[in-house]
Write an enzyme that holds these catalytic residues in place. Structure first.
Site, PDB file in Angstrom:
ATOM      1  N   ARG A 102     -26.483   7.968 -13.006  1.00  0.00           N
ATOM      2  CA  ARG A 102     -26.061   6.582 -13.223  1.00  0.00           C
ATOM      3  C   ARG A 102     -24.697   6.275 -12.611  1.00  0.00           C
ATOM      4  NH1 ARG A 102     -26.443   5.905 -19.493  1.00  0.00           N
ATOM      5  NH2 ARG A 102     -25.336   3.955 -18.990  1.00  0.00           N
ATOM      6  N   TYR A 146      12.307   0.759   5.100  1.00  0.00           N
ATOM      7  CA  TYR A 146      11.519   1.983   4.942  1.00  0.00           C
ATOM      8  C   TYR A 146      12.460   3.166   5.045  1.00  0.00           C
ATOM      9  CZ  TYR A 146       8.681   6.021   5.901  1.00  0.00           C
ATOM     10  OH  TYR A 146       8.124   7.280   5.853  1.00  0.00           O
ATOM     11  N   ARG A 180      23.775  -2.410  21.180  1.00  0.00           N
ATOM     12  CA  ARG A 180      23.213  -3.705  21.521  1.00  0.00           C
ATOM     13  C   ARG A 180      23.354  -3.947  23.025  1.00  0.00           C
ATOM     14  NH1 ARG A 180      26.682  -6.984  17.018  1.00  0.00           N
ATOM     15  NH2 ARG A 180      25.634  -6.223  15.133  1.00  0.00           N
TER      16      ARG A 180
END
Length: 451
Positions: free
Chosen positions: A18, A353, A427
């Site tokens: 079942r 993260y 940058r």
């Protein structure tokens, strides 16, 4: 009574059709742990001399699950009923002189105290042959019935299919669990017949065989929730819900605030300290410990992690295995932490993260920052020193170390170590070309019209 050795026989040979699953029924989880292992944990508190698991269908799955726990497995082939299944443990318990608890792998929530009560009933008098665990469900349905006197002495036990209308009206039902002396059990099992509606060898028949030998049997009653059997996904969900409700109640009794208790989900081993506050829709996976005074805001998922005193998590944060948050540290909304340690007062408040990292005390991790810990083949660590400041939208490409007190400017991709108290800017030069955007739009508009 004098403490006698205890052995357990756990029946887990059924097909579980079942459940409609490739996983054996008794290995489906409740609160993050296979139901069979819930039962074995309760048994272990008795210090059993032996644990024998009777297996059949998909035996190799069960054998692999219980082998690390020191349990012995025996196979029942073919499967001819519960008495026949119990008899399969005879050789495994050869020479054992003590008490035997017969349990079912799909009835996982039996408490150690209930097992002790069954063993105590077994030794209430010298003429007691069996102690049977009974219960009174709201709907007796097709359970076997127990006809007993006021003192608990069993007059008769009968399977539902073989019961008369009068017997079916009895509300005391048989869980199938029992305690029997080993010296009696296997001899009585040998005498069980199969002259019944199913043509099977029923374990409860040993009660009437014991009576024929002048030995009475006693029923020990418990609540229906404790003996809830699981044969389908719906029953699995019902037992899970019942377990969770009890765990929530216990957490609040222990001094935890649950803002919306019905929405919080625990694992079997979740540990929460005093004055912990848990918001709505929080999920605790296996292996979570939360120290005193910590706050877990709404919609967080935690697994295999440690949250320190007065630390703050979420909302919408995910702590994966190996996350270790120090005292008063903060992991905010949409932050994921994996195999990373945050020191006292360290913060990652937004959209970050942190994987395979050590974040020093009072360091600040800006929004959008990630540790680039995986190169497609191996994982590497990132170390951020005490008091360091990582500007927003930075990528820390491991292995890399940011020194104590250093500042990393926003938008930096850091591939080399940053000395302590240093400003690192990574940058490209910014160049303006006046009118370029307007000319570009005009050219693209004309090109689109001509297409």
């Amino acid at each position: 009574m004098t403490q006698r050795p205890v052995a357990a026989i756990v029946l887990a040979a059924g097909k579980g059709t079942r459940m409609k699953s490739d996983t054996h029924k008794v290995l489906h989880p409740i609160a993050g742990r296979p139901m069979l292992l819930h039962l074995l944990a309760s048994l272990e508190a008795l210090g059993p001399a032996a644990k024998v698991i009777v297996v059949g269908d998909r035996a190799e799955q069960v054998e692999a699950a219980v082998a690390p726990l020191g349990a012995v497995t025996v196979r029942q082939e073919p499967q001819l009923g519960t008495a026949h299944a119990t008899l399969m443990a005879k050789d495994a318990l050869a020479g054992f002189d003590g008490d035997v608890l017969v349990m079912f792998g799909d009835v996982p929530l039996i408490e150690t105290a209930t097992m002790r009560a069954m063993l105590a009933a077994l030794h209430r008098s010298d003429d007691t042959g069996c102690a049977v665990l009974g219960f009174r469900p709201a709907d007796p349905a097709a359970y076997g019935r127990i006809l007993a006197h006021a003192d608990g002495t069993i007059e008769k036990m009968v399977e539902f299919k073989d019961a008369t209308a009068e017997e079916r009206a009895v509300t005391l039902c048989n869980s199938g669990l029992m305690a029997v002396r080993a010296g009696d059990l296997f001899g009585w099992l040998d005498r069980v017949g199969n002259d019944n509606a199913q043509g099977e060898y029923y374990l409860p028949d040993v009660v009437m065989i014991a009576a024929a030998d002048g030995r009475r049997s006693l029923v020990v009653e418990t609540g229906a929730d404790e003996v809830a059997g699981i044969n389908s996904r719906a029953e699995l969900a019902a037992v899970e819900a019942s377990w969770q409700q009890r765990r929530r109640t216990q957490a609040m009794a222990d001094g935890v605030t649950l803002t919306a208790p019905e929405t919080v989900w625990f694992s079997h081993d979740t540990v929460l300290g005093r004055d912990v506050s848990v918001g709505p829709n929080v999920v605790f996976g296996p292996g979570v410990t939360v120290a005193d005074g910590a706050t877990i805001h709404a919609f967080c998922h935690l697994e295999g992690c440690t949250v320190g005193p007065r630390a703050e998590v979420g909302p919408y944060a995910r702590l994966r295995p190996g996350a270790d948050l120090g005292e008063k540290s903060k992991v905010g909304n949409f932050v994921e932490v994996k195999k990373a340690k945050l020191g006292k007062g360290a913060k990652a408040n937004h959209l970050a993260y942190l994987g395979d990292a050590d974040i020093g005390a009072n360091a600040n991790i800006g929004a959008g920052t990630i540790t680039c810990n995986y190169d497609g083949f191996f994982k590497y660590r990132t170390v951020v020193g005490e008091g360091a400041f990582i500007g927003s939208n930075s990528s820390l490409v491991a292995p890399v170390t940011i020194g104590a007190g250093a500042i990393v400017g926003a938008g930096s991709a850091v591939t080399k170590d940053v000395p302590a108290d240093t400003l690192r800017l990574v940058r490209a030069d910014q160049t303006d070309k006046p009118g370029w955007a307007a000319k570009f739009r005009a050219a693209m508009t004309a090109r689109k019209k001509g297409a």
